[in-house]
Design a protein around this motif. Structure first.
Motif, PDB file in Angstrom:
ATOM      1  N   HIS A  50     100.291 -47.915  12.255  1.00 18.10           N
ATOM      2  CA  HIS A  50     100.443 -46.460  12.128  1.00 18.10           C
ATOM      3  C   HIS A  50     101.548 -45.890  13.012  1.00 18.10           C
ATOM      4  O   HIS A  50     102.160 -44.887  12.650  1.00 18.10           O
ATOM      5  N   PHE A  51     101.808 -46.517  14.178  1.00 14.37           N
ATOM      6  CA  PHE A  51     102.722 -45.892  15.139  1.00 14.37           C
ATOM      7  C   PHE A  51     103.887 -46.792  15.566  1.00 14.37           C
ATOM      8  O   PHE A  51     104.743 -46.337  16.323  1.00 14.37           O
ATOM      9  N   ALA A  52     103.919 -48.026  15.117  1.00 12.13           N
ATOM     10  CA  ALA A  52     105.000 -48.995  15.338  1.00 12.13           C
ATOM     11  C   ALA A  52     105.131 -49.456  16.788  1.00 12.13           C
ATOM     12  O   ALA A  52     105.205 -50.652  17.038  1.00 12.13           O
ATOM     13  N   THR A  53     105.194 -48.541  17.736  1.00 13.07           N
ATOM     14  CA  THR A  53     105.387 -48.905  19.143  1.00 13.07           C
ATOM     15  C   THR A  53     104.557 -47.980  20.023  1.00 13.07           C
ATOM     16  O   THR A  53     104.031 -46.960  19.559  1.00 13.07           O
ATOM     17  N   MET A  54     104.513 -48.300  21.306  1.00 13.25           N
ATOM     18  CA  MET A  54     103.845 -47.422  22.261  1.00 13.25           C
ATOM     19  C   MET A  54     104.566 -46.079  22.328  1.00 13.25           C
ATOM     20  O   MET A  54     103.928 -45.029  22.415  1.00 13.25           O
ATOM     21  N   ASP A  55     105.894 -46.096  22.264  1.00 16.76           N
ATOM     22  CA  ASP A  55     106.652 -44.837  22.254  1.00 16.76           C
ATOM     23  C   ASP A  55     106.326 -44.008  21.014  1.00 16.76           C
ATOM     24  O   ASP A  55     106.218 -42.784  21.091  1.00 16.76           O
ATOM     25  N   GLY A  56     106.158 -44.679  19.878  1.00 12.98           N
ATOM     26  CA  GLY A  56     105.777 -43.970  18.652  1.00 12.98           C
ATOM     27  C   GLY A  56     104.402 -43.335  18.784  1.00 12.98           C
ATOM     28  O   GLY A  56     104.174 -42.202  18.335  1.00 12.98           O
ATOM     29  N   LEU A  57     103.480 -44.045  19.414  1.00 10.59           N
ATOM     30  CA  LEU A  57     102.140 -43.498  19.647  1.00 10.59           C
ATOM     31  C   LEU A  57     102.212 -42.310  20.601  1.00 10.59           C
ATOM     32  O   LEU A  57     101.589 -41.276  20.376  1.00 10.59           O
ATOM     33  N   ARG A  58     102.997 -42.432  21.666  1.00 11.83           N
ATOM     34  CA  ARG A  58     103.135 -41.337  22.641  1.00 11.83           C
ATOM     35  C   ARG A  58     103.759 -40.105  21.974  1.00 11.83           C
ATOM     36  O   ARG A  58     103.327 -38.987  22.202  1.00 11.83           O
ATOM     37  N   ASP A  59     104.785 -40.315  21.134  1.00 10.10           N
ATOM     38  CA  ASP A  59     105.407 -39.196  20.419  1.00 10.10           C
ATOM     39  C   ASP A  59     104.408 -38.517  19.480  1.00 10.10           C
ATOM     40  O   ASP A  59     104.346 -37.292  19.405  1.00 10.10           O
ATOM     41  N   ALA A  60     103.625 -39.324  18.781  1.00 11.75           N
ATOM     42  CA  ALA A  60     102.616 -38.768  17.870  1.00 11.75           C
ATOM     43  C   ALA A  60     101.535 -38.021  18.647  1.00 11.75           C
ATOM     44  O   ALA A  60     101.023 -36.994  18.190  1.00 11.75           O
ATOM     45  N   LEU A  61     101.201 -38.523  19.832  1.00  5.28           N
ATOM     46  CA  LEU A  61     100.219 -37.852  20.677  1.00  5.28           C
ATOM     47  C   LEU A  61     100.742 -36.479  21.097  1.00  5.28           C
ATOM     48  O   LEU A  61     100.009 -35.482  21.040  1.00  5.28           O
ATOM     49  N   LEU A  62     102.002 -36.399  21.494  1.00  4.42           N
ATOM     50  CA  LEU A  62     102.583 -35.099  21.849  1.00  4.42           C
ATOM     51  C   LEU A  62     102.559 -34.168  20.648  1.00  4.42           C
ATOM     52  O   LEU A  62     102.168 -33.000  20.780  1.00  4.42           O
ATOM     53  N   ASP A  63     102.958 -34.656  19.484  1.00  5.74           N
ATOM     54  CA  ASP A  63     102.916 -33.813  18.273  1.00  5.74           C
ATOM     55  C   ASP A  63     101.498 -33.323  18.007  1.00  5.74           C
ATOM     56  O   ASP A  63     101.291 -32.155  17.665  1.00  5.74           O
ATOM     57  N   TRP A  64     100.523 -34.202  18.152  1.00  7.97           N
ATOM     58  CA  TRP A  64      99.122 -33.838  17.910  1.00  7.97           C
ATOM     59  C   TRP A  64      98.689 -32.753  18.889  1.00  7.97           C
ATOM     60  O   TRP A  64      98.049 -31.772  18.504  1.00  7.97           O
ATOM     61  N   LEU A  65      99.042 -32.910  20.151  1.00  5.61           N
ATOM     62  CA  LEU A  65      98.676 -31.911  21.155  1.00  5.61           C
ATOM     63  C   LEU A  65      99.332 -30.568  20.860  1.00  5.61           C
ATOM     64  O   LEU A  65      98.677 -29.517  20.946  1.00  5.61           O
ATOM     65  N   LEU A  66     100.598 -30.582  20.515  1.00  2.48           N
ATOM     66  CA  LEU A  66     101.292 -29.330  20.204  1.00  2.48           C
ATOM     67  C   LEU A  66     100.657 -28.644  19.002  1.00  2.48           C
ATOM     68  O   LEU A  66     100.496 -27.415  18.990  1.00  2.48           O
ATOM     69  N   GLU A  67     100.275 -29.420  18.017  1.00  6.16           N
ATOM     70  CA  GLU A  67      99.633 -28.869  16.816  1.00  6.16           C
ATOM     71  C   GLU A  67      98.268 -28.264  17.141  1.00  6.16           C
ATOM     72  O   GLU A  67      97.892 -27.235  16.600  1.00  6.16           O
ATOM     73  N   HIS A  68      97.528 -28.894  18.022  1.00  2.90           N
ATOM     74  CA  HIS A  68      96.161 -28.444  18.318  1.00  2.90           C
ATOM     75  C   HIS A  68      96.075 -27.411  19.434  1.00  2.90           C
ATOM     76  O   HIS A  68      95.068 -26.724  19.541  1.00  2.90           O
ATOM     77  N   VAL A  69      97.097 -27.314  20.273  1.00  2.00           N
ATOM     78  CA  VAL A  69      97.034 -26.389  21.401  1.00  2.00           C
ATOM     79  C   VAL A  69      98.033 -25.242  21.273  1.00  2.00           C
ATOM     80  O   VAL A  69      97.703 -24.103  21.579  1.00  2.00           O
ATOM     81  N   LEU A  70      99.242 -25.512  20.817  1.00  3.52           N
ATOM     82  CA  LEU A  70     100.285 -24.485  20.807  1.00  3.52           C
ATOM     83  C   LEU A  70     100.767 -24.124  19.415  1.00  3.52           C
ATOM     84  O   LEU A  70     101.932 -23.799  19.237  1.00  3.52           O
ATOM     85  N   ARG A  71      99.893 -24.121  18.448  1.00  3.51           N
ATOM     86  CA  ARG A  71     100.314 -23.727  17.107  1.00  3.51           C
ATOM     87  C   ARG A  71      99.484 -22.542  16.654  1.00  3.51           C
ATOM     88  O   ARG A  71      98.264 -22.568  16.712  1.00  3.51           O
ATOM     89  N   LEU A  72     100.194 -21.504  16.206  1.00  3.84           N
ATOM     90  CA  LEU A  72      99.540 -20.320  15.662  1.00  3.84           C
ATOM     91  C   LEU A  72     100.056 -20.074  14.263  1.00  3.84           C
ATOM     92  O   LEU A  72     101.228 -20.280  13.978  1.00  3.84           O
ATOM     93  N   ASP A  73      99.184 -19.593  13.395  1.00  4.94           N
ATOM     94  CA  ASP A  73      99.538 -19.288  12.021  1.00  4.94           C
ATOM     95  C   ASP A  73      99.675 -17.773  11.890  1.00  4.94           C
ATOM     96  O   ASP A  73      98.679 -17.047  11.877  1.00  4.94           O
TER      97      ASP A  73
END
Length: 196
Positions: A50-73
């Motif tokens: 799903h994430f190819a590398t540890m860096d890919g997982l870390r990048d996806a984790l940041l995206d997930w956090l931004l989506e769940h904490v700093l996203r408003l509709d």
């Protein structure tokens, strides 16, 4: 006998939630693919699929956090019932109240922010997410104060109050009563729209 196949989007979400749990326990620097796989109950190979590398997982984790904490509709916020003032205050109340349930995620975003001094790409992603978050407040302030233009920096001040109260959560265990904060914002909005 193999288990039931979970759709890829659900599996990805499961792995990201496991990454949040691991990072909360050991910090971002301690996150490994092996620890995330164990927490998610999947193989290391599946995490890497799903994430190819540890860096890919870390990048996806940041995206997930931004989506769940700093996203408003913005459209969802504008669709709420009530006046423009009430919609703005409702969004502010929702964001302030959400912090209590997002303590681990807020802590991880703070860790990413601290690391961003050494990682310009992370810093830029955080900056963009914060700008989009602030833009929603700016739009709702424009609605609430029309035809008067909101003072420069007012949306930034509201966002900083949300973020500041979020940081406060990291050092105090008690739930917050944000009613006084919301009342102060309501009085400010009323004063700005009242005839002189």
């Amino acid at each position: 006998m193999p288990g039931t196949k979970i759709p890829e989007a659900e599996r990805r979400e499961q792995i990201l939630r496991a990454a949040v749990a691991v990072a909360t326990n050991v910090g971002l620097a301690g996150v490994t693919v092996r620890l995330v796989a164990a927490e998610a109950g999947v193989s290391v190979g599946l995490v890497l699929f799903h994430f190819a590398t540890m860096d890919g997982l870390r990048d996806a984790l940041l995206d997930w956090l931004l989506e769940h904490v700093l996203r408003l509709d913005l459209e969802r916020a504008r669709a709420q019932l009530g006046t423009a003032h009430e919609r703005l205050l409702a969004l502010l109340a929702e964001e302030l109240a959400a912090g209590d349930g997002l303590r681990p995620e807020i802590g991880l975003l703070l860790e990413f922010w601290v690391q961003s001094g050494r990682q310009p790409a992370v810093r830029e992603r955080l900056r963009q997410a914060l700008a989009a978050y602030t833009a929603v407040f700016e739009s709702l302030l424009s609605d609430a104060l029309a035809p008067v233009a909101p003072p420069a920096g007012l949306a930034d001040a509201l966002v900083r109050s949300v973020l500041g109260l979020g940081l406060e959560l990291l050092v105090t265990a008690e739930p917050r009563d944000v009613s006084a904060h919301l009342e102060a914002v309501r009085r400010l909005l009323d004063a700005m729209t009242s005839p002189v």
